[in-house]
Design a protein around this motif. Structure first.
Motif, mmCIF file in Angstrom:
data_model
loop_
_atom_site.group_PDB
_atom_site.id
_atom_site.type_symbol
_atom_site.label_atom_id
_atom_site.label_comp_id
_atom_site.label_asym_id
_atom_site.label_seq_id
_atom_site.Cartn_x
_atom_site.Cartn_y
_atom_site.Cartn_z
ATOM 1 N N VAL A 1 56.616 58.524 65.814
ATOM 2 C CA VAL A 1 55.830 58.864 67.001
ATOM 3 C C VAL A 1 56.305 60.180 67.594
ATOM 4 N N ALA B 1 49.615 56.323 69.484
ATOM 5 C CA ALA B 1 49.632 55.012 68.844
ATOM 6 C C ALA B 1 48.708 54.995 67.641
ATOM 7 N N VAL C 1 46.752 48.993 67.432
ATOM 8 C CA VAL C 1 46.925 50.205 68.236
ATOM 9 C C VAL C 1 47.272 49.832 69.674
ATOM 10 N N ALA D 1 50.830 48.672 69.809
ATOM 11 C CA ALA D 1 51.734 49.816 69.660
ATOM 12 C C ALA D 1 51.767 50.651 70.929
ATOM 13 N N MET D 2 50.615 50.799 71.563
ATOM 14 C CA MET D 2 50.540 51.585 72.790
ATOM 15 C C MET D 2 51.403 50.970 73.878
ATOM 16 N N LEU E 1 55.009 51.581 73.118
ATOM 17 C CA LEU E 1 55.370 52.965 73.445
ATOM 18 C C LEU E 1 55.465 53.168 74.950
ATOM 19 N N THR F 1 40.829 52.351 73.240
ATOM 20 C CA THR F 1 42.170 52.684 72.784
ATOM 21 C C THR F 1 42.166 53.871 71.837
#
Length: 493
Positions: free
Chosen positions: A179, A204, A224, A227-228, A231, A265
């Motif tokens: 990332v 993401a 996603v 993952a977002m 993060l 997203t």
């Protein structure tokens, strides 16, 4: 960090070490670590792992000026202490195992480390080395699941069930490194994020959505979204060390969402409320830090100015891979402080060569000589008869209105045309402007394609094939294709 995706990255513009060191000292977490290192003394007690004794955390928090009523203050103090220990700002002596019986807890001691003096007396590079060590600690912490996930993964015996947690330390660290590498690339690439923030969903998605996928599936969107949110938590941890500026995901947005954030997203970059999904940007210090980690991993991550002390051959080879603006910035720093006549002669000598990279080297040489004044004229005139540089020299002199310049013979004109187009193809590929350049270069030469295929240039056939595809005049394009066939047939296999 992986070097697989981008073995050579665009050059980054870094602030001076002195400016970056000031930024490092001003990073909240690093500043707290320094304050606790100065506070450490004979009365400071540490546990087996070097951590502060629990009953000392309130005093440490008070030393940092934290609100003791805040339930997170002890955690902030503990994190700052861990950074101080890991960076060598604090030296700890762990408790000895003296075979003492009973439940009495044993403690070690702590004292300011030798490296603490570097904060005030060291060079900027020393401070940055300490900050990089602190960054390693924070990145390692950020890859660890949050407390709620750890609690949920406890088994009946109070131990963490790692299979249930689905946490792989190496995988998590690689994901975060990936990332940050993508964020770095977006920041340094022209036309990318530059100084603007990057939407969290974009980062993401860059790690989850497969290349070439059109509309993401619901399953991919859910990944996603997960993952977002991961993060979001990680960037909250990375902001205090000065790596990023971060706007977290709007908590109200998450409360409103029913399940994953659906299509928003992956498409949030075009949404007027994109900031609600989280925004992140690397700070100047963050650019320095991620580049340092990339270099350690073997990634070629150049910085503008690092070629200033190298020869013209190294300069032209390197900037041949740069965009025009990045190449110009590097060339300007290389020229600064050099005498123009000597610099011009060195550049011209380095531009020679019939290898594949030769045309682009000559284009960058021409770019480097563009700002040169009359002092460079003798060096330029000295190559007027050079078959590879004579055309370049004539262009330079003509642009300055210099008289008594001999006209080039037809062979040199054709050779320069091939070299120029080959350089443009190498620099930017088949751009929209290239057909116009081709038309301009061939319009004033009757029978151009009847002659050009005979040019002794390694890129002749390649250039003619490109002209056959791109030339805006259909008749000329057909002639170019015929000439390319002749050129290709003429050269040995």
């Amino acid at each position: 960090m992986s070097a697989d995706s981008h073995p050579t990255l665009p050059p980054v513009r870094l602030r001076s070490d002195a400016e970056l060191a000031r930024d490092a000292l001003g990073a909240p977490l690093f500043a707290r670590a320094v304050r606790l290192a100065r506070w450490a003394g004979p009365g400071t007690r540490v546990g087996v792992g070097g951590e502060l004794a629990i009953d000392q955390l309130p005093e440490a928090a008070a030393t940092l000026g934290l609100d003791l009523a805040d339930e997170d203050s002890a955690g902030y103090a503990s994190q700052a202490w861990r950074v101080a220990v890991d960076t060598g700002l604090v030296d700890v002596t762990e408790p000895e195992d003296d075979n003492r019986e009973g439940d009495e807890e044993r403690f070690g001691t702590a004292a300011p480390g030798e490296d603490l003096a570097l904060v005030t007396t060291g060079a900027p590079g020393d401070v940055l080395d300490l900050w990089l060590a602190a960054l390693d600690t924070v990145l390692a912490d950020a890859a660890v699941p949050d407390l709620d996930d750890l609690v949920d993964a406890l088994d009946a015996g109070g131990e963490i069930d790692f299979d249930r947690l689905d946490w792989n330390p190496g995988r998590e660290a690689d994901f975060l490194d990936g990332v940050l590498a993508n964020l770095y690339l977006l920041t340094v690439t022209e036309g990318g994020a530059a100084d603007g923030p990057v939407p969290l969903p974009v980062l993401a998605a860059s790690m989850i959505v497969p290349d070439g996928m059109g509309e993401p599936t619901d399953a991919v969107l859910e990944q996603v979204s997960d993952a977002m949110m991961r993060l979001d938590d990680q960037f909250r941890q990375l902001e205090p060390i000065g790596l990023v500026e971060f706007r977290p995901v709007d908590e109200e947005l998450m409360a409103e969402a029913d399940g994953p954030l659906e299509s928003e997203t992956a498409g949030a970059a075009d949404d007027e409320d994109v900031s609600r999904y989280g925004m992140v940007r690397l700070t100047p210090l963050g650019l320095y830090g991620i580049r340092a980690r990339m270099l350690e991993a073997g990634v070629d991550a150049p910085a503008v100015g690092e070629l200033a002390e190298k020869g013209a051959d190294a300069l032209l080879d390197a900037v041949s891979l740069y965009s025009e603006n990045a190449a110009q910035a590097e060339i300007e720093q290389w020229l600064a402080g050099r005498e123009q006549p000597a610099a011009a002669a060195e550049l011209l000598a380095a531009a020679r060569g019939d290898d594949e990279g030769g045309p682009l080297r000559r284009l960058r040489c021409q770019q480097a000589l563009a700002p040169a004044g009359p002092e460079a004229e003798p060096a330029v005139r000295s190559v007027l008869d050079d078959p590879e540089l004579g055309g370049l020299a004539r262009v330079w002199l003509a642009e300055r209105g210099v008289g008594d310049v001999p006209a080039p013979d037809p062979e040199m004109v054709f050779w320069l045309t091939v070299d120029t187009i080959a350089a443009q193809l190498a620099a930017d590929g088949e751009t929209e402007e290239l057909p116009l350049l081709m038309e301009t270069l061939t319009a004033h030469h009757t029978g151009f394609f009847e002659q050009v295929w005979r040019v002794e240039h390694p890129a002749t056939a390649y250039v003619l094939e490109a002209m056959g595809r791109l030339h805006p005049d259909k008749k000329a394009a057909k002639e170019a294709r015929k000439a390319a066939f002749k050129a290709r047939s003429r050269r040995p296999a």
